[in-house]
Design an enzyme around this catalytic site. Structure first.
Site, short mmCIF file in Angstrom:
data_model
loop_
_atom_site.label_atom_id
_atom_site.label_comp_id
_atom_site.label_asym_id
_atom_site.label_seq_id
_atom_site.Cartn_x
_atom_site.Cartn_y
_atom_site.Cartn_z
N HIS A 242 0.82 -1.21 0.00
CA HIS A 242 0.00 0.00 0.00
C HIS A 242 0.85 1.26 0.00
O HIS A 242 1.86 1.36 0.68
CB HIS A 242 -1.05 0.00 1.10
CG HIS A 242 -0.54 -0.02 2.51
ND1 HIS A 242 -0.20 1.13 3.18
CD2 HIS A 242 -0.35 -1.04 3.39
CE1 HIS A 242 0.18 0.81 4.41
NE2 HIS A 242 0.10 -0.49 4.56
N HIS B 17 3.24 2.60 12.81
CA HIS B 17 2.25 3.66 13.05
C HIS B 17 2.72 4.73 14.04
O HIS B 17 1.91 5.39 14.66
CB HIS B 17 0.92 3.07 13.56
CG HIS B 17 0.24 2.17 12.57
ND1 HIS B 17 -1.02 1.65 12.79
CD2 HIS B 17 0.62 1.71 11.35
CE1 HIS B 17 -1.37 0.90 11.76
NE2 HIS B 17 -0.39 0.92 10.88
N ASP C 137 6.07 0.57 7.09
CA ASP C 137 4.63 0.37 6.79
C ASP C 137 4.12 1.50 5.90
O ASP C 137 3.73 2.53 6.40
CB ASP C 137 3.86 0.30 8.10
CG ASP C 137 2.39 -0.04 7.90
OD1 ASP C 137 2.03 -0.46 6.79
OD2 ASP C 137 1.60 0.12 8.84
N GLU D 222 -5.00 1.85 2.52
CA GLU D 222 -5.12 0.61 3.31
C GLU D 222 -5.39 0.98 4.76
O GLU D 222 -6.19 0.35 5.44
CB GLU D 222 -3.82 -0.20 3.19
CG GLU D 222 -3.90 -1.59 3.85
CD GLU D 222 -3.53 -1.59 5.32
OE1 GLU D 222 -3.93 -2.52 6.03
OE2 GLU D 222 -2.87 -0.64 5.80
N GLU D 223 -4.68 2.00 5.24
CA GLU D 223 -4.64 2.27 6.68
C GLU D 223 -5.99 2.68 7.27
O GLU D 223 -6.28 2.36 8.40
CB GLU D 223 -3.61 3.37 6.98
CG GLU D 223 -2.16 2.96 6.68
CD GLU D 223 -1.64 1.88 7.61
OE1 GLU D 223 -2.41 1.37 8.44
OE2 GLU D 223 -0.45 1.53 7.49
N ASP E 190 3.35 -6.42 3.36
CA ASP E 190 2.88 -5.37 4.28
C ASP E 190 3.22 -5.74 5.72
O ASP E 190 2.39 -5.65 6.61
CB ASP E 190 1.37 -5.14 4.12
CG ASP E 190 0.90 -3.93 4.92
OD1 ASP E 190 1.74 -3.12 5.34
OD2 ASP E 190 -0.32 -3.81 5.14
ZN LIG Z 1 0.58 -1.50 6.29
#
Ligand SMILES: [Zn+2]
Length: 444
Positions: A258, A402, A270, A304-305, A332
């Site tokens: 992503h 994140h 990520d 995606e998130e 991912d």
């Molecule tokens: Zn991800």
């Protein structure tokens, strides 16, 4: 197993080429020049331009963007203050994706800490009018997903559970095991018929501090102000480019990750790693002249998130001709030392893939884990397309995941090159095997 010696030979060639991969440099370029790229932000628009330019420079065919409807979430100003005891003491806080804002004047309320959902249930009316703090301790697991699966339930559903008990806000201990006094965001959701209360993540250290105060029966009052909001629907894009197959170009192996990231950093692990692994895999296969039987289609997914919109839209757009998709590959899980693959699909296909994995040497054994592939290709797997996800040593993934720490210096160049090798080899294998993998029965 037929094809093993050819697969082994290709594996050696690809591993050799991956030693001169540009993956890390391309990752740093995406991170430094584009930066954070939450769907709906200027960063995501810049990431789309970046991806188009990279695919074009790599000489991919049919480079294009395909529209994806997204309802973006935007972060606002945010603050959390311990009012008593001995306040005001500001502590780090980050709103969870999709959280509503607090009233403009903020929320000042007593706090109650619970270790898990069961404790919240026992509390009964004890959460009414309070800010509920979920102090659930994540378990460290080498296979990153293990401890995450348990802990992420509090981030995803904490606000719903707290609101059902009359709470006015939910604070969640960051889903990490890293004590860097850092916050880790991520998406959350609401449930119809349950009041929408604001939700945010706090650090492990502060979550434990609040729990200790409660243990000592010290009354704690918190002030929380969050300004996030949902924006009107916009059209974002998946970015797509192809390496056309030499024999059966209409048969497609989808390879991707992503393109969006959270807004606290540039999403190096990520999923910048998945983006550059996908680009580099195809560039190296092309460069060393291993153009496979079928078309490899790189798909870089939008949002995606905070909605899984890109993966959902792609599968929907391909529904009419889904049989042409012989497999889907995704990365991912960050850019770490590869340990194997996950597989979602028919047991016969998993058996065949497992036998072929033994052919790849040079990186230690690569193993197959059944039942999982990746978030963006999940919708394809539901339509019966065999789904394959790169797995790696995820011990440290959730240190950065994140959080403001997810920057390229946390990605090891050599480990990323090893991941390129394993990933490129799998892409080649899926696109080259004489008979495609058996398909699963589509989910109803
Ligand atoms: Zn991800």
């Amino acid at each position: 197993v037929p094809g093993v010696s050819k697969a082994a030979e290709a594996g050696r060639t690809i591993l050799e080429a991956a030693r001169r991969s540009r993956a890390w440099d391309r990752l740093a370029d995406l991170c430094d020049r584009v930066g954070p790229r939450l769907a709906g932000s200027r960063g995501y628009a810049a990431a789309v331009e970046w991806a188009i330019a990279e695919m074009t420079a790599d000489g991919l065919s049919n480079v294009r963007r395909e529209p994806v409807r997204v309802v973006p979430w935007e972060r606002g100003a945010e603050s959390l203050i311990v009012v008593e005891p001995n306040g005001p003491r500001p502590i780090p806080v980050t709103a969870l994706g999709r959280s509503v804002a607090t009233p403009a004047e903020g929320i000042t309320a007593r706090m109650v800490v619970v270790p898990d959902f069961a404790a919240l249930e026992k509390l009964g009316e004890g959460a009414r009018g309070k800010i509920v703090v979920f102090n659930f301790t994540m378990r460290l697991a080498a296979d990153g997903g293990g401890g995450y699966g348990e802990a992420v339930r509090y981030r995803a559903g904490g606000a719903i559970a707290a609101a059902k008990h009359g709470a006015v806000a939910a604070l969640v201990r960051s889903v990490t095991t890293q004590r860097g006094r850092s916050v880790h965001t991520g998406s959350m959701s609401y449930e119809d018929g349950v009041p929408k209360i604001p939700a945010a993540a706090i650090t492990i250290e502060d979550s434990e501090m609040l729990a200790r105060l409660q243990e000592k029966s010290v009354p704690v009052t918190l002030f929380l102000r969050l300004g996030g909001r949902m924006l009107p629907e916009v059209l974002e894009a998946n970015v797509i480019g192809e390496l056309r197959g030499r024999e059966s170009p209409d048969e497609i192996v989808v390879v991707g990750g992503h393109l969006d990231s959270w807004d606290l950093a540039c999403g190096a692990h990520d999923d910048g790693a998945g983006v550059v692994l996908s680009l580099e895999a195809v560039r190296l296969i092309k460069q060393i002249g291993l153009v496979p039987r079928r078309t490899i289609r790189v798909v870089l997914y939008a949002n995606e998130e905070c909605g899984l919109d890109g993966g959902t839209a792609y599968a929907e757009s391909q529904r009419a001709t889904i049989e042409r998709h012989v497999a889907a590959l995704e990365s991912d899980s960050g850019g770490f030392r590869p340990t194997g693959f996950g597989f979602q699909g028919a047991p016969a296909a998993a058996d065949r893939l497992e036998a072929l994995l033994a052919a790849f040497d040079g990186l230690g054994p690569l193993t197959l884990r059944r039942g999982w592939s990746g978030p963006d290709i999940g919708p394809l797997a539901k339509l019966g397309v065999p789904g394959v996800g790169l797995r790696n040593d995820g011990t440290r993934y959730f240190d950065f995941h994140h959080s403001p720490m997810d920057t390229p210096d946390k990605v090891d160049r050599r480990e990323l090159d090893d991941a390129v090798a394993a990933y490129a080899w799998m892409a080649w294998l899926l696109a080259e095997m004489p008979e495609p993998l058996a398909r699963a029965v589509p989910a109803p």
